[in-house]
Design an enzyme around this catalytic site. Sequence first.
Site, PDB file in Angstrom:
ATOM      1  N   GLU A  64      38.926   9.869  28.398  1.00  0.00           N
ATOM      2  CA  GLU A  64      39.851  10.988  28.159  1.00  0.00           C
ATOM      3  C   GLU A  64      39.331  12.256  28.832  1.00  0.00           C
ATOM      4  O   GLU A  64      40.094  12.980  29.474  1.00  0.00           O
ATOM      5  CB  GLU A  64      40.037  11.242  26.666  1.00  0.00           C
ATOM      6  N   ASP A  82      46.694  12.309  23.133  1.00  0.00           N
ATOM      7  CA  ASP A  82      45.309  12.538  23.548  1.00  0.00           C
ATOM      8  C   ASP A  82      45.174  13.755  24.453  1.00  0.00           C
ATOM      9  O   ASP A  82      44.178  14.470  24.395  1.00  0.00           O
ATOM     10  CB  ASP A  82      44.768  11.308  24.282  1.00  0.00           C
ATOM     11  N   SER A 141      42.802  13.974  18.025  1.00  0.00           N
ATOM     12  CA  SER A 141      43.912  13.063  18.273  1.00  0.00           C
ATOM     13  C   SER A 141      43.595  11.735  17.597  1.00  0.00           C
ATOM     14  O   SER A 141      42.468  11.452  17.236  1.00  0.00           O
ATOM     15  CB  SER A 141      44.122  12.868  19.775  1.00  0.00           C
ATOM     16  N   GLU A 171      49.216   9.766  26.038  1.00  0.00           N
ATOM     17  CA  GLU A 171      48.360   8.868  25.267  1.00  0.00           C
ATOM     18  C   GLU A 171      47.531   8.117  26.295  1.00  0.00           C
ATOM     19  O   GLU A 171      48.086   7.456  27.180  1.00  0.00           O
ATOM     20  CB  GLU A 171      49.209   7.909  24.430  1.00  0.00           C
TER      21      GLU A 171
END
Length: 172
Positions: A12, A42, A32, A55
């Site tokens: 991420e 996210d 998240s 996401e």
Amino acid sequence: MANSNAKGDRRERELVNALDEAGFAVMRAPASGSATERELPDVLTGDGETFYAIEAKSSAGDPIYLDGEEIEALLFFARNFGAKPRVAVRFDREDWFFFHPGELYTTDGGNYRVKKETALSEGTDFDEFVGNTRKVTLDEMADESGPDQAVLDILSAFERGDLSKDEAAEML
């Protein structure tokens, strides 16, 4: 004990940094997932004109599964926030690929799946997502006069057996 989410968190952050380098305003949503009562995507990002709720999922090579509730929450948040929902997937040794949730395969149980080969063949790659390139279809490349005569000649030579597949591919 190592954090079981460490690889996902690292991926991420990698996505956030890449979007930032591409000139997008971007933030990784704090807490998240399951850490809050409200499901948050996210990543939130935008370029001043288009905004995305993302996401992000990664895998070593196995198919990536998302449960139906995750996708519903993403769609709900994106609609209320005024963003476009996207699922970003990354398989080891590959780049990020993006999908609208409606493009994902739905399992019999109401969950969603992305296979590596699907990401590579059907996903929007990172450069296209950030606007550096545009996917061009064969129909868009064809003009009114049809295929180039030189291409037709090479294909005819291959069909007759005058050229091997590798020779024809090199010439094209």
